[in-house]
Each structure stands twice: as structure tokens, then as C-alpha cells.
Design an enzyme around this catalytic site. Structure first.
Site, PDB file in Angstrom:
ATOM      1  N   CYS A 138       2.914 -17.462 -42.362  1.00  0.00           N
ATOM      2  CA  CYS A 138       3.480 -18.772 -42.011  1.00  0.00           C
ATOM      3  C   CYS A 138       2.693 -19.940 -42.575  1.00  0.00           C
ATOM      4  O   CYS A 138       3.120 -21.089 -42.427  1.00  0.00           O
ATOM      5  CB  CYS A 138       3.577 -18.887 -40.498  1.00  0.00           C
ATOM      6  N   HIS A 271       1.509 -26.975 -35.703  1.00  0.00           N
ATOM      7  CA  HIS A 271       2.296 -25.767 -35.965  1.00  0.00           C
ATOM      8  C   HIS A 271       3.398 -25.639 -34.915  1.00  0.00           C
ATOM      9  O   HIS A 271       4.558 -25.395 -35.254  1.00  0.00           O
ATOM     10  CB  HIS A 271       1.382 -24.544 -35.975  1.00  0.00           C
ATOM     11  N   HIS A 307      11.607 -21.816 -36.456  1.00  0.00           N
ATOM     12  CA  HIS A 307      10.363 -21.429 -37.123  1.00  0.00           C
ATOM     13  C   HIS A 307      10.747 -20.846 -38.474  1.00  0.00           C
ATOM     14  O   HIS A 307      11.225 -19.722 -38.579  1.00  0.00           O
ATOM     15  CB  HIS A 307       9.608 -20.416 -36.281  1.00  0.00           C
TER      16      HIS A 307
END
Length: 380
Positions: A138, A271, A307
């Protein structure tokens, strides 16, 4: 224990940027939608048992298109838009593409290698140089930005197109269901009732350019990437070190490279995945980093975009530059009651939150311990 950390000053100018999100692709229209509290998360049915059937898919990219083709279409149009925003042509021989993804379509179609899709993307657009590929889970897009900035800082390149692309696939949704990282309800980053993430797809690219190159052609400057920092805790394949050490080190390295102090940071794009583990790690890391009255406003966009895995760092960088431009951040979707102990101001509720300052940070956390921080600034 942190096993590695590094930082780098760049001074690379951002002369173009573009994104494709579940809320659309126009920079200002999507930004206004974020400021209004909109979200692109909606039901996306699956033939398989999932913890949650919601996701953030692109409204104009058919879900029945195979994942490899979706990745190409998404990357192609977004990259082309970023280069056009910089006033350049995608076939300009000076352009060096550095692009990241997590697994892309790799888990759902016969594998051609995580590097081949980038070559197909570049070749299809008529780019003349072989791209550089990054796959650090990620943090992949953030690390692609970091690599491009390093190439410019070291005199290897004048112009880099950097960013990430990732698509929503059945295998990823099944995998995150099995891992228990998916929320059964909704993504509520930093809320006291946070219980997991919701997946999405998207892409974003930025054009990084050496100052003399931008000045020579009279380019519009959207901002400056003034520093980068990265760290890896090697704690495990998925869960991060709970101490927040990598957040502290990545942020500290980025600020040192940018020659900035914590008190100069006005805004931070977190995040904000909505998983209790990641939210807690960021909270601890921020508490240890921002002391002595330093209190940047924090925001997060995954509740609106989903996400997006390997694309999330580039989407966050674009959102951060728009926040720095307008001096306000959008509300965090799903956030009503801030989790206990969160150390910095958050826009809880439905209204944007103003801030002061021209320095911002974007933080990403990736599986495998990858943590990256980008320091971005806009002209005062």
C-alpha cells in the site's frame, strides 16, 4: 524493531497531476465532492462470500471488464491527463515513468509479472523509455514518487511521471475478507467504532520536474516535493509494529530532508485505513512526533475513495496539494466520535476544517512494514 529508514531532500516541482477516483476524475469536481462529505463507496456484488459487499469502484469503468484491461484503461487515461496538465506530451522523450501497484490484476488473471503491466502501459501510450516499477504493497505509489524525486535530485532525470494504479478484484476482496481487515459495515478512519477497511480502485499521477526545466518552459507549478522519508519495521507480512516507530522515523526523515520542523506542518494526510491496528499505529506515531504544541490538522480520504491499495499514496499526495492550495481539509467520512487518545485535530462532522501553513505531509502504511512520508509545499 525498525530495520531500515532513509530520507531524501528533493526540491522537485509538481507541474502536473491527475486522478481517477470513485467520485470522478476532474480535480476540482472531486475535491469539491470531498469537501461536501461525499463518498464513492457503494454496493459491488460478488459471487463469493465476503465480509462486506461494498467497495469503491470507478463509475465509468465497467466491472465486467477483465482486471488486466481495467488496470490498463485506468492507468492510461490518468497518466495521459497528468502529463497534459503539465503542458507536456506523453511521447516527450524526456519523460521517465515510475509507477506503483500492489498486485494490480496479478491475482485474478494469468500472471505476466508485476513489471510487464507497466511496460504495456508505457508502450500503449507511445512513451519511448522503459518504465520503472514499484510494488511495496500500500506504499507503492508513495514509493514511486520517492524514487522519481530521487532520480531528479541525483541529476539522472529532468522530468518524471510518478504515481500508482490499482483495481478492485475478486481475489483482493476475498483475501482481505480472509485476513479480517474488511469492515462488516463501513470505513470509519480514526472513529471510536472503527472496525476495518473497505476496498476501492483508483489511480493518480504527478509530474515531477527539475526547477530549471520547469522555468525554461514557463510551466505552472502546483507545488513542491521538498522531502521524503521511508522506514520498514520488518514486524510481519501484514500487521505493523504497534509502537509506531516507522511512522516516527519516516516523518522525521521527510521533515529533516525538507529542512522543516514539526511546528511548520499545517496539515497531514493520514493513511487512515479504518482498521483498528493501523489507526492505533498512526495515532501513537503522531503523538510521539508532534510534541511541544505542534498540531497539524489531519484528514483521510479512504472513506470516500475506498482503500485503493497500491494507488493510495498518489491519491493522497494530490489531495494534500489541493488542501494546501485551499487551506482547508474535507471531513473524514464516517468519523463522528474521535478514537480515544488521538493526538491531533481531526475534521469530525460534516464541515471542512481550515488550517494555516504551507507545509503538508502524506503518510502511507503498507503490508510488509513499508511506511513512507512525503513532504509537500505550495508557494506562500
Amino acid at each position: 524493531m525498525v530495520v531500515s529508514d532513509q530520507g531524501g531532500g528533493t526540491g522537485a516541482l509538481v507541474t502536473g497531476m491527475a486522478w481517477s477516483t470513485a467520485l470522478g476524475s476532474d480535480l476540482d469536481e472531486v475535491w469539491q465532492a470531498l469537501l461536501s462529505g461525499a463518498t464513492g463507496v457503494a454496493p459491488v456484488p460478488s459471487a463469493h462470500p465476503l465480509r462486506n459487499d461494498q467497495a469503491a469502484a470507478l463509475p465509468d469503468l465497467p466491472m465486467d471488464l477483465d482486471p488486466e484491461r481495467r488496470q490498463y484503461e485506468l492507468g492510461s487515461r490518468t497518466l495521459r491527463a497528468a502529463v497534459a496538465d503539465a503542458g507536456l506530451d506523453v511521447t516527450d522523450p524526456r519523460l521517465r515513468l515510475v509507477v506503483g501497484t500492489s498486485y494490480g490484476s496479478h491475482l485474478d488473471v494469468p500472471p505476466v509479472g508485476l513489471d510487464r503491466w507497466g511496460e504495456v502501459l508505457a508502450t500503449g501510450l507511445g512513451m519511448t523509455r522503459r518504465p520503472l516499477m514499484v510494488s511495496t504493497a500500500c506504499s507503492a505509489a508513495s514509493d514511486a514518487i520517492l524514487v522519481g524525486a530521487a532520480l531528479i535530485a541525483e541529476g539522472e532525470e529532468d522530468v518524471c511521471v510518478v504515481g500508482g494504479v490499482d483495481v478492485l478484484t475478486q481475489a483482493k476482496r476475498l483475501g482481505h475478507s480472509a485476513l479480517g481487515t474488511m469492515s462488516p459495515t463501513a470505513l470509519r478512519a480514526f472513529d471510536e467504532s472503527h472496525d476495518g477497511t473497505i476496498l476501492g480502485e483508483g489511480a493518480a499521477f504527478l509530474v515531477l520536474e527539475r526547477a530549471r526545466s520547469a522555468q525554461a518552459r514557463g510551466a505552472r507549478v502546483r507545488g513542491r516535493l521538498s522531502g521524503t522519508g521511508s522506514a520498514n519495521d520488518a514486524a510481519g507480512p501484514t500487521a505493523p509494529d504497534p509502537s509506531g516507530d516507522t511512522v516516527v522515523r519516516a516523518v522525521t526523515a521527510a521533515l529533516a530532508a525538507a529542512d522543516r520542523g514539526t511546528g511548520e506542518v499545517g496539515v497531514l494526510h493520514a493513511h487512515g485505513s479504518g482498521t483498528p491496528v493501523n489507526d492505533d499505529v498512526e495515532s501513537r506515531g503522531f503523538a510521539r512526533t508532534f510534541t511541544n504544541g505542534a498540531a497539524p490538522v489531519v484528514f483521510a480520504t479512504k472513506g470516500a475513495f475506498g482503500h485503493t491499495l497500491g494507488a493510495t499514496g498518489a491519491l493522497g499526495a494530490v489531495a494534500l496539494l489541493l488542501a494546501l492550495r485551499d487551506k482547508r481539509v474535507p471531513p473524514v467520512p464516517g468519523l463522528s466520535t474521535v478514537m480515544p487518545g488521538f493526538p491531533l485535530p481531526l475534521p469530525a462532522g460534516a464541515a471542512p476544517l481550515p488550517f494555516t501553513g504551507d507545509v503538508g505531509l502524506s503518510v502511507t502504511l503498507g503490508f510488509g512494514g513499508f511506511t513512507t512520508c512525503l513532504a509537500l509545499e505550495v508557494p506562500a
